[in-house]
Design a protein around this motif. Structure first.
Motif, PDB file in Angstrom:
ATOM      1  N   THR A  19       0.695  -1.315   0.074  1.00 41.75           N
ATOM      2  CA  THR A  19       0.337  -0.158  -0.082  1.00 41.75           C
ATOM      3  C   THR A  19       1.646   1.305   0.224  1.00 41.75           C
ATOM      4  N   PRO A  21       2.033   4.693  -0.811  1.00 37.72           N
ATOM      5  CA  PRO A  21       2.261   5.393  -2.804  1.00 37.72           C
ATOM      6  C   PRO A  21       3.494   5.288  -3.342  1.00 37.72           C
ATOM      7  N   LYS A  31       0.288  -3.361  -8.770  1.00 33.02           N
ATOM      8  CA  LYS A  31      -0.134  -3.684  -8.235  1.00 33.02           C
ATOM      9  C   LYS A  31      -0.033  -4.844  -7.480  1.00 33.02           C
ATOM     10  N   PHE A  65      -7.419  -1.636   4.799  1.00 35.48           N
ATOM     11  CA  PHE A  65      -6.633  -1.154   4.046  1.00 35.48           C
ATOM     12  C   PHE A  65      -7.129  -0.913   2.320  1.00 35.48           C
TER      13      PHE A  65
ATOM     14  N   VAL B  87      -1.197   8.824   2.674  1.00 33.06           N
ATOM     15  CA  VAL B  87       0.243   7.387   3.322  1.00 33.06           C
ATOM     16  C   VAL B  87      -0.571   6.445   2.443  1.00 33.06           C
ATOM     17  N   GLY B  88      -1.225   6.089   2.242  1.00 38.59           N
ATOM     18  CA  GLY B  88      -0.994   4.934   1.851  1.00 38.59           C
ATOM     19  C   GLY B  88      -1.832   4.880   0.171  1.00 38.59           C
ATOM     20  N   VAL B  89      -2.029   3.716  -0.694  1.00 40.92           N
ATOM     21  CA  VAL B  89      -2.891   3.452  -1.572  1.00 40.92           C
ATOM     22  C   VAL B  89      -3.480   2.394  -1.651  1.00 40.92           C
ATOM     23  N   ASP B  90      -4.688   2.440  -1.945  1.00 42.79           N
ATOM     24  CA  ASP B  90      -5.702   0.628  -2.392  1.00 42.79           C
ATOM     25  C   ASP B  90      -4.348  -1.001  -1.898  1.00 42.79           C
ATOM     26  N   ALA B  91      -4.938  -1.729  -0.866  1.00 43.66           N
ATOM     27  CA  ALA B  91      -4.059  -2.740  -0.681  1.00 43.66           C
ATOM     28  C   ALA B  91      -4.377  -3.402  -2.442  1.00 43.66           C
ATOM     29  N   SER B  92      -5.743  -3.205  -2.648  1.00 43.49           N
ATOM     30  CA  SER B  92      -6.296  -4.419  -3.780  1.00 43.49           C
ATOM     31  C   SER B  92      -6.765  -3.427  -4.874  1.00 43.49           C
ATOM     32  N   SER B  97      -9.199   3.436  -3.330  1.00 43.82           N
ATOM     33  CA  SER B  97      -8.736   4.342  -2.545  1.00 43.82           C
ATOM     34  C   SER B  97      -8.089   4.971  -1.858  1.00 43.82           C
TER      35      SER B  97
END
Lengths: 175, 236
Positions: A19, A21, A31, A65, B87-92, B97
């Motif tokens: 996750t 970025p 991803k 997440f 701080v983070g992107v979607d995990a899937s 999101s």
């Protein structure tokens, strides 16, 4: 117990990596999803009940997440876990090349299940061809990255076993 | 006589010079190169350090530019905003999101609008004490009441994935054109009225359907968004 905790923390570490970025923008072309190979690994080398809890933890983290409905990944990872359990009984899963095939199969199954769930919810998540292409490339890319990440798990497991053996011997000697 | 003698002497001089310059050249080009190599290494290291320093300075300049833009945006908007960092992107791959580093402690609640100077980003999907997940405009679970700015045609913006949204429930008889701006109507109570959602990039009119298919490209580049604002209160 310690090994269980290690795998739980390792799962969290994997999710944090996927996750991030910065890594996603510049390093990863697509991803990766480390939870699928990890589910496979857990299913192969852990006791079913412990493995089930670990996989539920991974699914919960994925739900946490991601922007999906809470519980969707928990359900999907449990389905994958059951699928590998059945496969484990049917096939002789010792060959590492077969592992690659099974992991790719898990990616495909995961995407198809998401497609199905989206369909049930009345949403459209791309065509089946796009889904298959994406899942195969994601699976392959994750597999390549797993080659870098998973040897650490093996090394830690070996070190853990050696330490556990030493501690066991020490307790025996003391007795 | 003199030129002839001079040319003979000059040949002689050249030969002598070549003879004596040989060891000097050997010293200068080969033996002395050891020293040059050391210098080269030092200079290379200096170049690397300077390049790194330059990258840091460029990054600071870009951050400065970005923050200045954000500050100006915050000054111009008369609502209570909270700045947050992605701080983070979607995990899937299935959902769109990202996570921000602000949460309940800063007054963030589920459903609140998330903006950036380019336009609407999304809304808060879930929140923790100092962490929240933002559902992006392009996610299939996103919906927002919107208007076509030129004609005031109303519709509902929904994410369709792949970096695009759709303006739904626009009647076939409505005058909607390519390049028209779509803005938030402000009716749902979280997004300020007039917030840019995107530009119409595709239109399809089906004779059998009562509605047009209007595809919107959001103005925000979600992959490059690093800082966002959460609208806390529209009443201010």
């Amino acid at each position: 117990m310690w090994w269980f905790l290690f795998l739980a923390i390792f799962g969290l570490f994997c999710i944090v990596i996927q996750t991030n970025p910065i890594l996603n923008c510049y390093l990863f072309p697509i991803k990766p999803d480390f939870t699928i190979p990890l589910t496979f690994y857990i299913c192969l080398f852990q006791k079913p009940v412990q493995g089930c809890f670990l996989v539920m933890w991974l699914g919960f983290l994925m739900d946490l997440f991601s922007g999906g409905i809470m519980g969707i990944f928990l359900f999907l990872r449990l389905v994958l876990f059951c699928f590998v359990l059945i496969l484990k009984k049917l096939l002789f899963l010792e060959n590492k090349l077969l592992w690659v095939g099974v992991i790719l199969l898990l990616f495909l199954l995961d995407s198809l299940l998401i497609h199905l769930l989206f369909g049930l919810m009345g949403k459209n998540w791309g065509t089946l061809v796009i889904i298959l292409k994406t899942s195969v490339s994601q699976g392959f890319f994750t597999f390549l990255l797993s080659l870098l990440v998973f040897p650490f798990v093996n090394k830690f497991e070996n070190a853990y076993k050696r330490t556990a053996d030493k501690i066991g011997l020490w307790i025996l000697i003391k007795k | 006589m003199e030129p002839g003698a001079f040319s003979v002497v000059s040949y002689f001089q050249e030969t002598i010079n070549t003879f004596f310059s040989f060891p000097v050249r050997v010293w200068g080009r080969y033996v002395f190169l050891i020293e040059t190599e050391k210098k080269n290494q030092i200079l290379n290291q200096e170049i690397k350090m300077l390049r790194q320093e330059n990258a840091f300075l460029q990054e600071s300049a870009l951050a400065n530019q970005r923050l200045r833009k954000l500050l100006e945006f915050k000054k111009n908007i008369p609502y209570k905003l909270v700045a947050a960092e992605v701080v983070g992107v979607d995990a899937s791959l299935s959902f769109e999101s990202f996570s921000i580093n602000k949460g309940r402690n800063e007054g963030i609640k589920k459903g609140m609008a998330v903006l950036c100077p380019d336009g609407a980003v999304g809304r808060i999907l879930k929140e923790a004490d100092s962490f929240s997940v933002v559902l992006l405009l392009i996610d299939q679970g996103f919906a927002l009441d919107a208007l076509v700015q030129r004609t005031r045609t109303q519709g509902v913006v929904e994410g369709i994935g792949g970096g695009f949204c759709q303006l739904k429930y626009v009647l076939g008889s409505e005058d909607v054109r390519l390049g028209d701006w779509v803005i938030a109507s402000g009716l749902e109570g979280f997004f300020p009225k007039g917030t840019i959602v995107g530009k119409i990039v595709s239109l399809k009119k089906d004779k059998l359907s009562a509605f047009q298919e209007v595809i919107i490209q959001p103005m925000v580049n979600f992959k490059k968004t690093e800082e966002v604002f959460v609208v806390l209160d529209l009443a201010l």
